[in-house]
Design an enzyme around this catalytic site. Structure first.
Site, PDB file in Angstrom:
ATOM      1  N   CYS A 118       0.848  -1.186   0.000  1.00 19.60           N
ATOM      2  CA  CYS A 118       0.000   0.000   0.000  1.00 19.60           C
ATOM      3  C   CYS A 118       0.893   1.248   0.000  1.00 19.60           C
ATOM      4  CB  CYS A 118      -0.945   0.021   1.215  1.00 19.60           C
ATOM      5  SG  CYS A 118      -0.088   0.097   2.798  1.00 19.60           S
TER       6      CYS A 118
ATOM      7  N   CYS B 120       3.705   1.728   2.549  1.00 22.92           N
ATOM      8  CA  CYS B 120       5.013   1.099   2.269  1.00 22.92           C
ATOM      9  C   CYS B 120       5.903   2.081   1.511  1.00 22.92           C
ATOM     10  CB  CYS B 120       4.821  -0.167   1.444  1.00 22.92           C
ATOM     11  SG  CYS B 120       3.875  -1.465   2.273  1.00 22.92           S
TER      12      CYS B 120
ATOM     13  N   ASP C 160       2.107  34.773 -25.297  1.00 25.84           N
ATOM     14  CA  ASP C 160       3.104  35.477 -26.095  1.00 25.84           C
ATOM     15  C   ASP C 160       2.589  35.495 -27.534  1.00 25.84           C
ATOM     16  OD1 ASP C 160       5.575  36.648 -26.857  1.00 25.84           O
ATOM     17  OD2 ASP C 160       6.299  34.677 -27.470  1.00 25.84           O
TER      18      ASP C 160
ATOM     19  N   ASP D 126      10.697  34.222 -22.721  1.00 24.30           N
ATOM     20  CA  ASP D 126       9.569  34.203 -21.787  1.00 24.30           C
ATOM     21  C   ASP D 126       9.866  33.378 -20.538  1.00 24.30           C
ATOM     22  OD1 ASP D 126       7.764  35.718 -23.448  1.00 24.30           O
ATOM     23  OD2 ASP D 126       7.603  33.956 -24.722  1.00 24.30           O
TER      24      ASP D 126
END
Length: 744
Positions: A17, A20, A431, A637
């Site tokens: 699970c 762990c 942009d 950018d």
């Protein structure tokens, strides 16, 4: 390797699970030399960043082994996972066969079957004891081993719950077999719970097998890029053709790719013409023509003639391999929701164990004083009903499915949190060049009032010789087409987003926009240059000025077409509640022209924006509580992309696109943005459905169990299938995402 060390992916077997995974993370992170670690239960992998001079992979794998798990190198991951699933299948089959006889005792307690008489042997307490013992301590041995390692590490997991609950049922029944009145025992007047422990173990194994099978399918769908890798490649060395393994291909090797074959390397076509299908890599459905000098990428398919390719990158250095790494990185990373769930899961199991003890105490002292059997049954039901697996799987399994689907569409998510933030997006800054427009401007007109146009172009090409700006590329392309050979330039002086100056033939030549002209105090040699610029700008064209020793001697205009689907993409974004802005370093006239074509109102257009201006705009919008996205080309950018809640780097298959932003769009199509937004929102909705189910399950099933309204075997079975339902809902998401992709 970087200053933080090197990284390695390990396949981990034996996790039961998410607790762990958390235990492995906690222990490995304490090892000297380990800088960072991330373990994914859904992917069954561990990612470790370490300093090689302090720790080695073998030591890390050994430490994972000490925790009760088995770690393998990535190349053995699939084999190891299949072996684990095969062992799980064998355990399930044996457990099921041994449990069937025990069900007879349970069936007789059910009203509709009370009158059915079964052979005495089937209900014999000694037979039940023997079968239950095999199931409990042979088939169920891995649960005890997992619980031992968890408790030894001062942690709890699903193994602790299963081992505790089934052991209680088994040992109580075992005690009754040896101590109860023999007459009452063989008359079935003494309640035994051997079938409870057996059914729970079988149900848990069935649930885990289904979960493993479905998860394996999701993993294969998300790792579709592995199908694009060639094992063997034909190369040409010293005039001789050889077949070698792909990992042995070197840079500058010449690779031969026949029609219909997958291209195995990144490289440049040196001979041959063909059409290449890049859809599995970038999401672009139309094959692209390739000829000598064109770039090709590993994982794309040669659809026409034989191509001879000079290798620029092979093996783990190809863009395909980098994309695979980024997809894995996204799958192992944790979103905010996942981190919150992990925090809840950490104390969930101990809380449920305390609740079980409390249930027993309340029943035996207050609800039904002295009735130890009922108190015991209710406490065991609480233990068997409680499991955080469904909670732990709710987020990562959906993210695995979503990231795989996005990658197949040429949209690479670098971190799980980016997908979660994208779903909340309500403001997007675009942009212009390369994002809203094609990003491949061409020279429209050249104005040289005191000299020749070719002479002006020649000087401009010399100054822009080293620039990667789209306008610089357009200048160089025009010079090549005109057959010009630009002179050598030296002593470059750049002003980001404005222009550049350099020494050319003992003169200082400059190329820049109006802001650069003003900053350098250039004078105009002819009034016609201004009128030329004004006329071009009215047409929505971009203008650059060329100066000789601070005196403007000419100008040239550029046009860049808006992408065909830009308007449709902007319209879809608005329908999804996203406000779209345009921020560009270009002049207002071409910015407004592009915005009008794309359907962006003029009041949402920001022109003459430098990189720092875009960054400031992002910060201002975030301060106004907007969830801000920034879409740009990944170069100038970059500051705004990093500062935005979600940075979307528009690329054309270049390395730059893979290094900027939180999400990379390999094919710079505008429709990829609303597509990614839709997928992110569907994914987050699916995660919330999973979490809602998991919380409702625990909120309802545990009180029912505590109140004695559920038999222990019912609670254990429900616990096992809660995880399966979460995984199934994630697979349903995959089908919905595939259908949604057809809209774009």
């Amino acid at each position: 390797m970087d200053d933080k060390g090197i990284t390695i992916d390990l396949a981990v077997q034996g996790m039961s699970c998410t607790a762990c995974a958390a235990r492995i993370e906690k222990n490995i992170s304490k090892m000297p030399g380990v800088e960072a670690v991330a373990v994914s239960y859904s992917a069954r992998t561990a990612w470790v960043q370490y300093m090689p001079e302090m720790v080695q992979p073998a030591s890390i794998m050994e430490q994972i082994g000490k925790l009760g798990f088995k770690a393998n190198l990535p190349e053995h991951a699939k084999e190891g996972f299949e072996k684990e699933r095969s062992r799980l299948r064998i355990r399930l089959i044996i457990s099921l066969l041994l449990t069937l006889p025990l069900l007879s005792a349970m069936i007789q307690h059910l009203a509709p079957f009370a009158r059915i008489e079964l052979p005495a042997m089937m209900t014999n307490p000694w037979l039940q004891l023997g079968l239950a013992t095999i199931i409990q301590f042979v088939i169920g041995l891995p649960f005890y081993i997992g619980a031992y390692h968890a408790i030894r590490s001062r942690a709890t997991n699903m193994d602790v719950l299963v081992a505790t609950g089934t052991s209680a049922a088994y040992l109580y029944s075992h005690y009754l077999v040896f101590n109860a009145d023999r007459t009452a025992l063989f008359a079935h007047e003494v309640p035994l719970y051997f079938e409870t422990s057996a059914v729970v173990i079988t149900a848990v194994l069935l649930g885990k097998f289904i979960e493993a099978s479905v998860t394996s399918r999701a993993q294969q769908d998300a790792s579709g890029y592995s199908k694009l890798l060639n094992a063997v490649v034909r190369v040409e060395r010293a005039g001789v053709e050889l077949e070698i393994k792909t990992e042995f291909v070197r840079e500058n090797d010449y690779v031969l790719v026949q029609a219909g074959q997958i291209i195995p390397v990144d490289g440049i076509v040196t001979s041959g013409e063909s059409e290449v299908d890049e859809s599995l890599l970038t999401g672009e459905s139309v094959p692209l023509g390739k000829r000598s000098g064109d770039q090709v990428w590993a994982g794309t398919k040669n659809g026409g003639n034989t191509l001879r390719i000079r290798t620029t990158a092979a093996g783990y250095a190809t863009m395909l391999s980098r994309i695979v790494d980024l997809v894995r990185q996204a799958q192992r990373s944790k979103s905010l929701i996942q981190r919150q769930v992990d925090a809840v899961s950490a104390w969930f199991v101990p809380t449920m164990l305390l609740l079980a003890f409390g249930t027993f105490a309340v029943w035996v002292t207050a609800v039904d004083p002295g009735n130890w059997t009922t108190a015991f049954r209710c406490a065991v039901a609480v233990v068997l009903a409680a499991c955080p697996c469904a909670l732990g799987l709710a987020t990562p399994i959906s993210l695995v499915v979503a990231s795989g689907r996005l990658a197949k569409r040429g949209i690479v998510v670098k971190e799980a949190g980016a997908l979660e933030r994208l779903a909340q997006l309500n403001m997007l800054i675009l942009d212009k060049t390369g994002t809203l427009t094609e990003g491949k401007p061409k020279i429209s007109r050249i104005h040289a009032p005191t000299g020749s146009k070719q002479g002006l172009l020649r000087l401009a090409a010399a100054v822009e010789a080293n620039s990667t700006h789209p306008l610089a590329i357009a200048i160089r392309a025009e010079a090549v087409q005109a057959g010009l050979v630009p002179p050598t330039a030296a002593d470059y002086s750049y002003m980001t987003g404005k222009g550049v100056e350099a020494n050319v033939e003992q003169r200082k030549i400059g190329v820049g926009n109006a802001s650069f002209v003003a900053a350098r105090n250039w004078t105009f040699g002819s009034p016609t240059i201004r009128s030329f610029a004004e006329e071009c700008q009215k047409l929505g064209e971009t203008v650059l000025y060329i100066a000789d020793n601070n005196r403007v001697i000419g100008a040239m205009s550029f046009f860049d077409t808006v992408k065909p689907l830009s308007k449709s993409a902007v319209s879809r974004l608005r329908k999804e509640g996203v406000t779209v802005l345009l921020a560009t370093g270009d002049h207002p006239a071409p910015a407004l022209s592009a915005a009008q074509t794309a359907g962006i109102p003029h009041e949402r257009v920001y022109a003459n924006m430098l990189p720092e201006d875009k960054l400031e705009l992002v910060d201002q919008l975030k301060k106004q509580d907007y969830k801000v996205g920034m879409a740009g080309d990944g170069w100038n950018d970059a500051p705004a992309l990093a500062a935005a809640d979600v940075g979307l780097a528009m690329g054309d298959g270049t390395d730059a696109a893979l290094t900027a932003g939180h999400i990379t769009l390999l094919q710079p199509r505008m429709t990829a943005i609303p597509e990614a937004l839709l997928i992110s929102r569907m994914t987050v909705r699916n995660v919330r459905q999973n979490l809602t189910f998991a919380f409702i399950y625990n909120a309802l099933i545990i009180p029912f169990a505590a109140c004695g309204m559920l038999q222990p075997w019912m609670a254990g079975t429900a616990m096992a299938f809660s995880s399966v339902s979460v995984v199934g809902n994630a697979i349903r998401l995959g089908a919905k995402l595939k259908k949604a992709a057809g809209q774009f």
